[in-house]
Design a protein around this motif. Structure first.
Motif, short mmCIF file in Angstrom:
data_model
loop_
_atom_site.label_atom_id
_atom_site.label_comp_id
_atom_site.label_asym_id
_atom_site.label_seq_id
_atom_site.Cartn_x
_atom_site.Cartn_y
_atom_site.Cartn_z
N LEU A 1 3.98 -1.52 -5.90
CA LEU A 1 4.19 -1.61 -4.45
C LEU A 1 3.29 -2.69 -3.83
CD1 LEU A 1 4.36 2.16 -3.43
CD2 LEU A 1 6.26 0.61 -3.93
N ASP A 2 3.88 -3.40 -2.87
CA ASP A 2 3.13 -4.41 -2.11
C ASP A 2 2.51 -3.71 -0.90
OD1 ASP A 2 2.09 -6.64 -0.92
OD2 ASP A 2 4.02 -7.46 -0.27
N LEU A 3 1.28 -3.28 -1.06
CA LEU A 3 0.59 -2.53 -0.01
C LEU A 3 -0.81 -3.11 0.18
CD1 LEU A 3 1.48 1.13 -1.10
CD2 LEU A 3 2.44 -0.10 0.85
N VAL B 1 0.58 8.94 -2.74
CA VAL B 1 1.87 8.39 -3.14
C VAL B 1 2.33 9.11 -4.41
CG1 VAL B 1 3.19 6.33 -3.73
CG2 VAL B 1 1.26 6.17 -2.13
N LYS C 1 -5.25 0.76 -4.54
CA LYS C 1 -4.51 1.81 -5.25
C LYS C 1 -5.50 2.52 -6.17
CE LYS C 1 -0.01 -0.50 -5.23
NZ LYS C 1 -0.28 -1.92 -4.99
N CYS D 1 -3.53 8.03 2.01
CA CYS D 1 -2.14 8.43 1.76
C CYS D 1 -1.99 8.77 0.29
CB CYS D 1 -1.18 7.31 2.15
SG CYS D 1 0.58 7.70 1.89
N TRP E 1 -4.63 4.22 -1.29
CA TRP E 1 -3.38 4.88 -1.69
C TRP E 1 -3.66 5.61 -3.01
CZ3 TRP E 1 -0.01 3.82 2.21
CH2 TRP E 1 -0.25 2.66 2.96
N ALA F 1 7.60 1.86 -0.73
CA ALA F 1 6.61 1.11 0.05
C ALA F 1 6.76 1.40 1.53
CB ALA F 1 6.75 -0.39 -0.22
N SER F 2 7.99 1.45 2.01
CA SER F 2 8.24 1.78 3.41
C SER F 2 7.78 3.20 3.72
CB SER F 2 9.73 1.62 3.72
OG SER F 2 10.04 2.11 5.01
N ALA G 1 5.40 4.80 2.25
CA ALA G 1 3.93 4.81 2.27
C ALA G 1 3.39 4.26 3.58
CB ALA G 1 3.39 4.01 1.08
N ARG G 2 3.98 3.17 4.07
CA ARG G 2 3.50 2.58 5.32
C ARG G 2 3.69 3.53 6.50
NH1 ARG G 2 6.65 -1.85 3.36
NH2 ARG G 2 5.35 -3.26 2.11
#
Length: 369
Positions: free
Chosen positions: A222-224, A269, A228, A267, A204, A316-317, A319-320
């Motif tokens: 973010l919880d990913l 962000v 990062k 991705c 990310w 976060a949503s 990004a997913r």
């Protein structure tokens, strides 16, 4: 390429008669941001069209670091230099790109001498100053109306920003969009499918200033899964590096190396809520990297409902979802953004003056806009 000297081209122009364009900007190397990249790219495109461009930048002067932001240099005593430049260069158009010390001197010089000029609005300084020092946003916009008010046109990057500036009672606005170098920023499938910096995937990416106004902590919190990656420098870099030890801060990157970071990531962000455009989102898309962002001005103008990114209040949503988007879709979308078209738009917004050749001893006068 250095822009301390004049950029020149041939006698013919692809966008009307050749013009001699003087651009004054406080934003320049070694700053790394969208304003600097946009202005540098603009100069090359204007040159290709047959115009002559000269920049006035902090590199021409003795400077001091900006408070809380030493990467930004503030120029000292530029008035004498400004007088000499206008006389020697004899510009047919003057454009003031920033509201810093150079921009202020140029604005006041033009007003006192009856020289028409254009300006551009790149950065939400009122919001940034409030975030840093608590000064009310209304004070900042009062100053900006004073600064841009005498300009024949204040150029803005998007339609929604133009509507906002009209609502804030700025008297004259025009669109000047942004483009992307699609040759430099391009998909590199070998990087996307291979190990990159030893980072677990998905990667990310954030690219830009590491500063409070960019809202980077919203990204870092973010919880990913995966990694990062933060590319850039700024006043928050050391503090965020200490606080978020699991993130990877690699500092500023340029040219091919920057393009590789875009193309190798899964991705992009973009957590900012204050950018007026977000050139980095176009660079990511041109690299085949989909974008996750908040549904705010900038991302909404660039991406909107196009299936190349995801804009949600839940970052976060977003990004997913964005990470599942096809790189080909992202790339195809970015190909519609041409720097040549942006440069033509810029020229159409200029206040064109007539000057004597080549000394500029005759006072310029406005011919058309």
């Amino acid at each position: 390429m250095t822009f301390l000297q004049t950029i020149e081209h041939g006698a013919s122009s692809a966008c009307g008669a050749p013009q001699r364009v003087l651009i004054i900007t406080d934003a320049w190397d070694p700053q790394v941001n969208g304003v600097v990249r946009s202005l540098q790219q603009l100069g090359g495109e204007l040159c290709n069209m047959g115009h002559t461009v000269r920049y006035v930048t902090p590199q021409d002067f003795k400077t001091v670091p900006a408070p809380t932001y030493p990467e930004i240099r503030l120029s000292l005593w530029p008035l004498t230099w400004m007088r000499r430049t206008v006389k020697e260069f004899a510009p047919s158009a003057i454009h003031i790109a920033t509201e810093g010390p150079l921009g202020l001197v140029a604005r006041n010089y033009c007003v006192r001498n009856g020289l028409p000029f254009s300006t551009s609005f790149h950065t939400r300084f009122p919001e940034y100053i409030k975030a840093r020092f608590g000064i009310p946003v209304s004070f900042g916009y009062h100053f900006l109306r004073w600064f841009h008010g005498p300009a024949t046109t204040m150029m803005v990057a998007t339609r929604s920003l133009q509507d906002e500036m009209k609502a804030r009672h700025f008297p004259s606005t025009a669109l000047w969009s942004r483009g992307v170098d699609t040759e430099l920023f391009r998909p590199r499938p070998d990087l996307r499918s291979a190990d990159f910096l030893g980072l677990p995937r998905p990667i990310w990416l954030y690219v830009g200033r590491v500063a409070v106004e960019k809202n980077i902590e919203a990204f870092l919190e973010l919880d990913l899964p995966g990694s990062k990656l933060v590319v850039g420098s700024g006043p928050q870099l050391d503090a965020l590096r200490r606080k978020y030890t699991q993130a990877h801060f690699v500092g500023p990157r340029f040219g091919e190396e920057l393009a590789e970071h875009y193309a190798a990531s899964d991705c992009f962000v973009f957590p900012s809520k204050t950018d007026t455009f977000g050139l980095v989102t176009l660079e990511a898309l041109a690299s085949g990297t989909p974008v996750a962002a908040y549904p705010v001005q900038g991302p909404k103008d660039v991406i909107g409902d196009a299936p190349v990114g995801c804009l949600r209040d839940d970052l976060a949503s977003a990004a997913r979802t964005a990470v599942t988007i096809s790189p080909q879709c992202a790339r195809s979308f970015a190909l519609d953004y041409s720097w040549e078209a942006c440069a033509r738009q810029f020229v159409s917004n200029l206040a064109i003056q007539r000057t004597s050749e080549p000394t500029g001893r005759a006072r310029p006068r406005l011919l058309h806009r």
